[in-house]
Design a protein around this motif. Sequence first.
Motif: not given
Length: 287
Positions: A229, A237, A241, A271, A274-275, A279
């Motif tokens: 994540i 990150g 996370a 996540v 989306w990416r 993140l």
Amino acid sequence: MLQQAFNGLVGGAFFALLALGLAVIFGMLGVVNFAHGAFYMLGAFGAFVLLDSFGLNFWLALLVVPLGLGLIGTVVERLFIRRLAQLDPLYNFLFTFGLALILQDLVKSRYGVQSQPYPRPSILSGSVDLGLFTYPTYQVFVLAVSAALCVGVWAILTRTRTGMIVRAATERPELTRALGIDVGRWVTPVFGFGIALAGFAGVLAAPMRAVNPLMGADLIITVFAVVVIGGLGSVFGSVAAGFAVGLVSALGNLYVPALSQTLVFILMAAVLLWRPAGLFGREEAFT
């Protein structure tokens, strides 16, 4: 709700410490260290053994155990990880997976599968009045120490020359080598540092969680989800996370208990959709 959120932050503190160690190891070595949970377990058992056999208290264990496990980590990297580095990454994954099983079985053969008790330090017993509710002093200590350690590591990585070299070698090893920096000389201490963080988290966990051979195996899958994540190899990150996942898990237990065991993985899937890099991961690594 606030108390449950605080519970989540305390749980997230362990995720953050473990994910931080995994992030620096993966970033520099490209190794998915499946034995990280086993070293977390050894941290807790190290504190127990020092108290039970040698009478050394929690504060000494908090210093001695991470240093000892960090040294063991450097030996493991020198003798095994480095020899497999030129091969397919699957070999190192299988090695660390096997190492985790060996360490768990060695502890089980000596102490069995029953949980071992570990007392909280007397100075950290009782509760703290946080205004709207009271909270165990030890959990407040865990949260404060974990946050301070993460901030301290971040400061070292961003404010010192050594830290910037390590961070560059962790997040962009190829570019770092191209600039003439010998990344190889930093591999062993960074691996040992990552293992020491796992041991530190294990010592912190001993007074508030069951000290048993499977405690790392129960946690490591969630920690891997945290790293994914946050972004593979991203130090910031992984920490962010870790605390976020702890918070989400605790609030999920409160509001959607039926999904409490899978909520983290649902979040990870969302996540990644989306990416894909996570993140705070580098998108170019996935294009």
